[in-house]
Design a protein around this motif. Structure first.
Motif, PDB file in Angstrom:
ATOM      1  N   ASP A  13       0.813  -1.219   0.000  1.00 51.82           N
ATOM      2  CA  ASP A  13       0.000   0.000   0.000  1.00 51.82           C
ATOM      3  C   ASP A  13       0.844   1.266   0.000  1.00 51.82           C
ATOM      4  N   HIS A  14       1.905   1.243   0.786  1.00 51.55           N
ATOM      5  CA  HIS A  14       2.726   2.451   0.886  1.00 51.55           C
ATOM      6  C   HIS A  14       3.472   2.745  -0.414  1.00 51.55           C
ATOM      7  N   LEU A  15       3.464   1.798  -1.348  1.00 54.02           N
ATOM      8  CA  LEU A  15       4.129   2.043  -2.626  1.00 54.02           C
ATOM      9  C   LEU A  15       3.182   2.644  -3.659  1.00 54.02           C
ATOM     10  N   LYS A  16       1.911   2.657  -3.301  1.00 54.46           N
ATOM     11  CA  LYS A  16       0.917   3.160  -4.254  1.00 54.46           C
ATOM     12  C   LYS A  16       1.160   4.617  -4.620  1.00 54.46           C
ATOM     13  N   SER A  17       1.777   5.374  -3.712  1.00 54.78           N
ATOM     14  CA  SER A  17       2.020   6.784  -4.053  1.00 54.78           C
ATOM     15  C   SER A  17       2.915   6.909  -5.270  1.00 54.78           C
ATOM     16  N   PHE A  18       3.782   5.946  -5.484  1.00 55.20           N
ATOM     17  CA  PHE A  18       4.565   5.971  -6.717  1.00 55.20           C
ATOM     18  C   PHE A  18       3.639   5.814  -7.916  1.00 55.20           C
ATOM     19  N   LYS A  19       2.749   4.866  -7.760  1.00 54.55           N
ATOM     20  CA  LYS A  19       1.824   4.623  -8.857  1.00 54.55           C
ATOM     21  C   LYS A  19       1.036   5.885  -9.195  1.00 54.55           C
ATOM     22  N   SER A  20       0.505   6.532  -8.172  1.00 51.33           N
ATOM     23  CA  SER A  20      -0.314   7.701  -8.484  1.00 51.33           C
ATOM     24  C   SER A  20       0.529   8.862  -8.977  1.00 51.33           C
ATOM     25  N   ALA A  21       1.819   8.852  -8.627  1.00 53.20           N
ATOM     26  CA  ALA A  21       2.696   9.899  -9.164  1.00 53.20           C
ATOM     27  C   ALA A  21       3.222   9.524 -10.554  1.00 53.20           C
ATOM     28  N   GLY A  22       2.811   8.357 -11.037  1.00 54.03           N
ATOM     29  CA  GLY A  22       3.270   7.942 -12.363  1.00 54.03           C
ATOM     30  C   GLY A  22       4.723   7.506 -12.391  1.00 54.03           C
ATOM     31  N   ILE A  23       5.247   7.096 -11.249  1.00 53.39           N
ATOM     32  CA  ILE A  23       6.641   6.659 -11.181  1.00 53.39           C
ATOM     33  C   ILE A  23       6.693   5.134 -11.219  1.00 53.39           C
ATOM     34  N   PRO A  24       7.301   4.571 -12.268  1.00 51.40           N
ATOM     35  CA  PRO A  24       7.364   3.116 -12.362  1.00 51.40           C
ATOM     36  C   PRO A  24       8.187   2.511 -11.236  1.00 51.40           C
ATOM     37  N   LEU A  25       7.808   1.332 -10.836  1.00 50.05           N
ATOM     38  CA  LEU A  25       8.490   0.642  -9.747  1.00 50.05           C
ATOM     39  C   LEU A  25       8.620  -0.832 -10.098  1.00 50.05           C
ATOM     40  N   VAL A  26       9.782  -1.374  -9.815  1.00 49.94           N
ATOM     41  CA  VAL A  26       9.989  -2.810  -9.988  1.00 49.94           C
ATOM     42  C   VAL A  26      10.511  -3.384  -8.682  1.00 49.94           C
ATOM     43  N   MET A  27       9.831  -4.410  -8.186  1.00 52.37           N
ATOM     44  CA  MET A  27      10.295  -5.097  -6.985  1.00 52.37           C
ATOM     45  C   MET A  27      11.274  -6.182  -7.397  1.00 52.37           C
ATOM     46  N   LEU A  28      12.232  -6.453  -6.539  1.00 50.18           N
ATOM     47  CA  LEU A  28      13.150  -7.530  -6.869  1.00 50.18           C
ATOM     48  C   LEU A  28      13.559  -8.309  -5.637  1.00 50.18           C
ATOM     49  N   ASP A  29      13.821  -9.563  -5.857  1.00 47.79           N
ATOM     50  CA  ASP A  29      14.284 -10.493  -4.825  1.00 47.79           C
ATOM     51  C   ASP A  29      13.267 -10.684  -3.707  1.00 47.79           C
ATOM     52  N   ARG A  30      13.126  -9.680  -2.844  1.00 49.71           N
ATOM     53  CA  ARG A  30      12.142  -9.805  -1.773  1.00 49.71           C
ATOM     54  C   ARG A  30      10.917  -9.007  -2.154  1.00 49.71           C
ATOM     55  N   VAL A  31       9.896  -9.711  -2.554  1.00 55.50           N
ATOM     56  CA  VAL A  31       8.753  -9.053  -3.173  1.00 55.50           C
ATOM     57  C   VAL A  31       7.449  -9.542  -2.547  1.00 55.50           C
ATOM     58  N   ILE A  32       6.412  -8.806  -2.818  1.00 55.42           N
ATOM     59  CA  ILE A  32       5.061  -9.304  -2.577  1.00 55.42           C
ATOM     60  C   ILE A  32       4.375  -9.235  -3.929  1.00 55.42           C
ATOM     61  N   PHE A  33       3.854 -10.330  -4.392  1.00 51.11           N
ATOM     62  CA  PHE A  33       3.214 -10.288  -5.699  1.00 51.11           C
ATOM     63  C   PHE A  33       1.947  -9.457  -5.610  1.00 51.11           C
ATOM     64  N   SER A  34       1.802  -8.573  -6.567  1.00 46.21           N
ATOM     65  CA  SER A  34       0.684  -7.644  -6.544  1.00 46.21           C
ATOM     66  C   SER A  34       0.367  -7.248  -7.980  1.00 46.21           C
ATOM     67  N   PRO A  35      -0.914  -7.108  -8.288  1.00 41.43           N
ATOM     68  CA  PRO A  35      -1.252  -6.698  -9.649  1.00 41.43           C
ATOM     69  C   PRO A  35      -0.758  -5.296  -9.984  1.00 41.43           C
ATOM     70  N   ASP A  36      -0.358  -4.543  -8.963  1.00 42.29           N
ATOM     71  CA  ASP A  36       0.004  -3.151  -9.202  1.00 42.29           C
ATOM     72  C   ASP A  36       1.443  -2.937  -9.643  1.00 42.29           C
ATOM     73  N   PHE A  37       2.300  -3.914  -9.349  1.00 43.57           N
ATOM     74  CA  PHE A  37       3.716  -3.672  -9.610  1.00 43.57           C
ATOM     75  C   PHE A  37       4.395  -4.867 -10.273  1.00 43.57           C
ATOM     76  N   SER A  38       5.398  -4.579 -11.051  1.00 40.62           N
ATOM     77  CA  SER A  38       6.202  -5.636 -11.646  1.00 40.62           C
ATOM     78  C   SER A  38       7.181  -6.183 -10.616  1.00 40.62           C
ATOM     79  N   SER A  39       7.657  -7.381 -10.877  1.00 40.84           N
ATOM     80  CA  SER A  39       8.649  -7.967  -9.986  1.00 40.84           C
ATOM     81  C   SER A  39       9.645  -8.790 -10.790  1.00 40.84           C
ATOM     82  N   VAL A  40      10.840  -8.887 -10.250  1.00 39.49           N
ATOM     83  CA  VAL A  40      11.846  -9.772 -10.831  1.00 39.49           C
ATOM     84  C   VAL A  40      12.399 -10.641  -9.715  1.00 39.49           C
ATOM     85  N   THR A  41      12.217 -11.914  -9.851  1.00 39.37           N
ATOM     86  CA  THR A  41      12.700 -12.853  -8.842  1.00 39.37           C
ATOM     87  C   THR A  41      13.194 -14.098  -9.554  1.00 39.37           C
ATOM     88  N   ILE A  42      13.642 -15.053  -8.772  1.00 39.86           N
ATOM     89  CA  ILE A  42      13.798 -16.369  -9.376  1.00 39.86           C
ATOM     90  C   ILE A  42      12.550 -17.158  -9.018  1.00 39.86           C
TER      91      ILE A  42
END
Lengths: 329, 329
Positions: free
Chosen positions: B133-162
């Motif tokens: 939830d606290h990352l949503k402000s990036f979304k509303s500001a139009g700032i792309p975000l990619v989670m990596l390694d330690r992530v929570i899968f979410s329809p709102d953000f991309s992720s890169v993991t193994i």
DNA sequence: ATGAAAGCGCTAACAC
DNA sequence: GTGTTAGCGCTTTCAT
């Protein structure tokens, strides 16, 4: 909704932008009630100051550059931890560059830092950097700089290192005091200042205690040779003790010793280490502890001081080291 | 001399600032001769553009934020190397924050990033972060975000993991295929998504091959327990193989095994690893290789793509892994 | 205690 | 092909 600026808040509250600005920075002229109204609105709309614009007025970026030659997994983590620790409460942000051990890249980065108008620079030099001339532009721009770990001593810049010579001397002394007189030394790239210092400490200790050695007892590992030197010398040279200059080399040497069944038992080891790896091997490794964390904290603190007092003295700080003797069985 | 700006160059060359600006950015309208005069002057006075001012107009900062929970020496170096590799030719600079594994700190950093008006965010989540939830402000500001390694899968953000589950499954399968049926699993903090996935892969492989196990065969290490669980279970439980979830745990477990004289010989080991440490131990450790470097490159490339095409799809990318079988004697 | 206005360095319409 | 001008968001002098 588009992100609010000071003007937006001002409009909403029917105030002048300057009043809002002052309220947010807790200016004494502004009355309490106004401050609270402003702060409430700022919170409500999650107002975040635009730091680029702020800098633009204030002529200070709040950025500290960290320039690293490469990513040494044994050293850099502690270093960055320490730097972060020191910066986090001082309001500076850290912008990180890698020189890939190329002075050419380093020069580009210097210009990049000027473009970012960084408030200060922390730098660990590239392997082939043999002058600090390209750093002088920081000096003439009035940007303080502190070198750390991999440095060239110069009257123009401060540095934070350990006393490499002393650390190597003390490590070697430990072996000698345990009656080991047949000592091999394992070192990194022989062109680096850090290597030279440690070699010097190693040799001068042997000299002082009249322990004979030949240059053949010194092994140098560089990018080209890899571990070959280590493997062949460890098989073909008689010795009963090893001095290892760094964690990286310790990790390289350790499996060779195990493979040759020389450790534990036949061989005493002492290393210069950040203090993690020696506990993760068995038997544990006696070492001279030098803390990357402490170097980071010290360098960052020194830098921040230099930024705040715009007049300062160059100084070469040595972070202390200590022998950590671990039961070697 | 004070550092020159575009105006200064303009004055010297009796040109208009805008002409200088255009010349420097190789605008097609400007004639070659002028461009060269301008560039010569820029070089002579070592003109460096003020990026804050430039951003100020262009509404783009050229900054990518990297938010890390902590400094894992086995993983982060490769990761940063990869990120750097990808960023270096794209003109972005890297600004680094540490959340110290605290979601509260993470929230502060989010605001800090907004203040810096970063163009994109790479984040590896804190241990106690259980929502995005606290990352949503990036979304509303139009700032792309990619989670990596330690992530929570979410329809709102991309992720890169193994594919953690798959990696653990394959590692376990390796042990079983070598006829080891008495397998211990060593895992990190059981609250982390990454741990859960790897536990799941481990268990489902054992299930699939009808290898019996009890919960007592799973060892979890968290900050509190330290290595105690590992040491006691390794002494008191019968087993002939060990699955180890990470490099960090491998380094913790290895000396215990040596001390107990269980390795080499009595025990087969397989780990999930970034691929350095397994070669630095003796005997070498067979492992499922996952590359922090590759995760870094992939995440940064994805992010940059997202920044450039301002419309994009969220995607969960899995970086491939592979079994690296090493002669275990 | 608050408002008005200028300006930091740069770029991009819009002239000419 | 080059000049003029306005304005990004913020702080700060100066005025009221």
């Amino acid at each position: 909704m588009k992100r609010p600026g000071i003007k937006d808040l001002a409009k909403m509250l029917s105030l002048n932008p300057s009043t809002v600005s002052r309220a947010l920075s807790d200016h004494p002229d502004i009355k309490q009630e106004t401050k609270e109204r402003v702060r409430a609105a700022a919170r409500e709309f999650n107002y975040q100051p635009n730091l680029h614009a702020r800098f633009f007025r204030k002529k200070t970026s709040g950025l500290i550059a960290l320039i690293l030659p490469e990513f040494n997994m044994f050293f850099v983590p502690g270093l960055m931890d320490g730097i972060n620790e020191s910066l986090v409460n001082s309001g500076f942000s850290l912008i990180v560059f890698f020189s890939d051990n190329q002075i050419e890249r380093e020069k580009e980065i210097v210009n990049h830092c000027l473009s970012w108008v960084v408030d200060g620079v922390l730098i660990s030099l590239a392997e082939n950097t043999n002058t600090v001339d390209h750093l002088k532009s920081f000096k003439s721009a009035g940007i303080p700089l502190v070198m750390l770990d991999r440095v060239i001593f110069s009257p123009d810049f401060s540095s934070v290192t350990i006393n490499d010579e002393h650390a190597a001397y003390e490590a070697t002394k430990y072996l000698i005091s345990n009656d080991k007189k047949n000592i091999l030394g394992i070192f990194g790239n022989s062109n680096l200042e850090i290597t030279k210092q440690r070699v010097h400490g190693f040799k001068s200790c042997l000299d002082n205690y009249n322990v004979p050695y030949s240059d053949y007892d010194l092994i140098f590992k560089d990018a080209l040779s890899g571990n070959k030197n280590i493997e062949s010398k460890l098989r073909n040279t008689p010795y009963n003790a090893i001095f290892i200059m760094s964690d990286e080399l310790l990790m390289d040497t350790y499996p060779v010793l195990l493979k040759n069944r020389q450790y534990p038992g036949q061989v005493s080891i002492v290393s210069i280490s950040d203090g993690k790896i020696p506990y993760q091997l068995y038997p544990k490794i006696t070492h001279i502890r030098h803390s990357g964390y402490e170097i980071g904290v010290t360098a960052a603190n020194t830098l921040i001081q230099n930024i705040k007092n715009d007049t300062y003295e160059e100084q070469n700080i040595k972070v202390s080291t200590a022998l950590v003797e671990l039961e070697s069985v």
